[in-house]
Scaffold this motif. Structure first.
Motif, PDB file in Angstrom:
ATOM      1  N   ALA A  70     -23.515 142.831  79.728  1.00 15.73           N
ATOM      2  CA  ALA A  70     -23.753 142.815  78.285  1.00 15.73           C
ATOM      3  C   ALA A  70     -22.955 141.727  77.579  1.00 15.73           C
ATOM      4  O   ALA A  70     -23.043 141.599  76.359  1.00 15.73           O
ATOM      5  N   GLU A  72     -22.083 138.090  76.368  1.00 12.46           N
ATOM      6  CA  GLU A  72     -22.824 136.855  76.091  1.00 12.46           C
ATOM      7  C   GLU A  72     -22.235 135.668  76.839  1.00 12.46           C
ATOM      8  O   GLU A  72     -22.964 134.770  77.282  1.00 12.46           O
ATOM      9  N   ARG A  75     -23.484 135.643  80.348  1.00 10.03           N
ATOM     10  CA  ARG A  75     -24.842 135.098  80.382  1.00 10.03           C
ATOM     11  C   ARG A  75     -24.810 133.570  80.313  1.00 10.03           C
ATOM     12  O   ARG A  75     -25.546 132.884  81.031  1.00 10.03           O
ATOM     13  N   HIS A 102     -18.104 146.693  77.445  1.00 11.67           N
ATOM     14  CA  HIS A 102     -18.874 146.890  76.226  1.00 11.67           C
ATOM     15  C   HIS A 102     -19.442 148.305  76.135  1.00 11.67           C
ATOM     16  O   HIS A 102     -20.513 148.525  75.563  1.00 11.67           O
ATOM     17  N   ARG A 132     -33.030 138.370  79.250  1.00  5.32           N
ATOM     18  CA  ARG A 132     -33.524 139.181  78.127  1.00  5.32           C
ATOM     19  C   ARG A 132     -32.421 140.065  77.559  1.00  5.32           C
ATOM     20  O   ARG A 132     -32.684 141.132  77.000  1.00  5.32           O
ATOM     21  N   GLN A 133     -31.210 139.591  77.671  1.00  2.00           N
ATOM     22  CA  GLN A 133     -30.053 140.361  77.210  1.00  2.00           C
ATOM     23  C   GLN A 133     -30.174 140.767  75.745  1.00  2.00           C
ATOM     24  O   GLN A 133     -29.781 141.865  75.343  1.00  2.00           O
ATOM     25  N   SER A 134     -30.728 139.895  74.920  1.00  2.00           N
ATOM     26  CA  SER A 134     -30.832 140.177  73.490  1.00  2.00           C
ATOM     27  C   SER A 134     -31.727 141.375  73.194  1.00  2.00           C
ATOM     28  O   SER A 134     -31.630 141.983  72.122  1.00  2.00           O
ATOM     29  N   GLN A 135     -32.587 141.752  74.144  1.00  2.00           N
ATOM     30  CA  GLN A 135     -33.492 142.880  73.921  1.00  2.00           C
ATOM     31  C   GLN A 135     -32.803 144.223  74.110  1.00  2.00           C
ATOM     32  O   GLN A 135     -33.275 145.241  73.592  1.00  2.00           O
ATOM     33  N   TRP A 136     -31.711 144.239  74.886  1.00  4.54           N
ATOM     34  CA  TRP A 136     -31.087 145.529  75.170  1.00  4.54           C
ATOM     35  C   TRP A 136     -29.610 145.602  74.788  1.00  4.54           C
ATOM     36  O   TRP A 136     -29.035 146.687  74.767  1.00  4.54           O
ATOM     37  N   ALA A 138     -28.112 143.297  72.113  1.00  7.07           N
ATOM     38  CA  ALA A 138     -27.782 142.419  70.987  1.00  7.07           C
ATOM     39  C   ALA A 138     -26.948 143.158  69.955  1.00  7.07           C
ATOM     40  O   ALA A 138     -27.308 144.258  69.521  1.00  7.07           O
ATOM     41  N   HIS A 139     -25.804 142.542  69.591  1.00  4.02           N
ATOM     42  CA  HIS A 139     -24.945 143.079  68.535  1.00  4.02           C
ATOM     43  C   HIS A 139     -24.578 144.537  68.777  1.00  4.02           C
ATOM     44  O   HIS A 139     -24.532 145.353  67.852  1.00  4.02           O
ATOM     45  N   SER A 141     -26.240 146.854  70.247  1.00  5.68           N
ATOM     46  CA  SER A 141     -27.332 147.828  70.331  1.00  5.68           C
ATOM     47  C   SER A 141     -27.469 148.300  71.771  1.00  5.68           C
ATOM     48  O   SER A 141     -27.067 147.626  72.711  1.00  5.68           O
TER      49      SER A 141
END
Length: 225
Positions: A70, A72, A75, A102, A132-136, A138-139, A141
């Protein structure tokens, strides 16, 4: 009388020498065994038998990455470590250590990755989750369903995975990696070790330089032999 005393003295000296000769190998063996155990413990805190390995297992240069799926920065570093391995396909391996910094989202993603390792689809699942990290994640979430959706699209057997995620075997791996995170005083992800040496200062170019040095040194040793 003098001869008798001399005989007794010589006999005592010979007995002492015999005791030393017999005892010394045992003592040396104990020392060597202790040293070997200490070395094994130091190595194991960085690389465990369950640790995912990308690249040849017998590669002479090992990058150990304490990694949170998770994260960034993790990644961002992955294309670099992959490029390094492509440049040195026979010389460099990447060992991944699970570092759930995280919270729940990291824990779930790590469980999915560990199950993927057991199903021999670790790398494709890893790359899909990072892409696709931002899909699961992000910030902060947390979308557990998205993690499994992405992983199954990358080759994970979802039905089997759902039965394994909370298994004692997977939990044992996570617990061990958490202990090793503490033992190595890991405070951020990613944290890299190159052939056992902490990457400090930290940075992308510093990682490239450290690997280049190790590869060059190994090549020099091979030429010398």
């Amino acid at each position: 009388m003098y001869k008798k005393a001399t005989f007794i003295l010589v006999g005592a000296l010979m007995l002492t020498a015999l005791i030393v000769i017999v005892a010394r190998p045992s003592l040396l063996g104990m020392g060597a065994e202790a040293a070997s155990q200490d070395g094994a413990q130091a190595e194991n805190s960085l690389v465990r038998s369950h640790s995912p390995i990308l690249g040849p297992e017998e590669a002479p240069v090992t990058i150990v990455e304490f990694f949170d799926p998770a994260c960034e920065a993790c990644r961002a570093f992955y294309p670099l470590t992959k490029r390094i391995q492509e440049e040195y396909p026979d010389q460099v391996r990447l060992v991944v250590r699970y570092t759930p910094f995280h919270g729940d989202v990291s824990d779930t993603a790590i469980r999915v990755l560990e199950v993927a390792r057991r199903q021999d689809v670790f790398q494709p699942v890893l790359e899909a989750l990072l892409a696709r990290q931002s899909q699961w994640a992000a910030h902060g979430s947390f979308d557990e369903a998205a993690i499994l959706d992405i992983a199954s699209e990358a080759g994970l057997d979802r039905a089997a995975a759902e039965e394994q995620l909370d298994s004692p075997e997977v939990q044992a791996v996570i617990d061990q990696d958490k202990e090793d995170v503490k033992a190595n005083q890991i405070r951020q992800t990613p944290t890299f070790f190159v052939n056992g040496e902490l990457l400090d200062p930290f940075g992308m170019q510093e990682l490239v330089d450290a690997v280049n040095r190790e590869v060059t040194e190994v090549a020099g040793e091979d030429d010398a032999s």
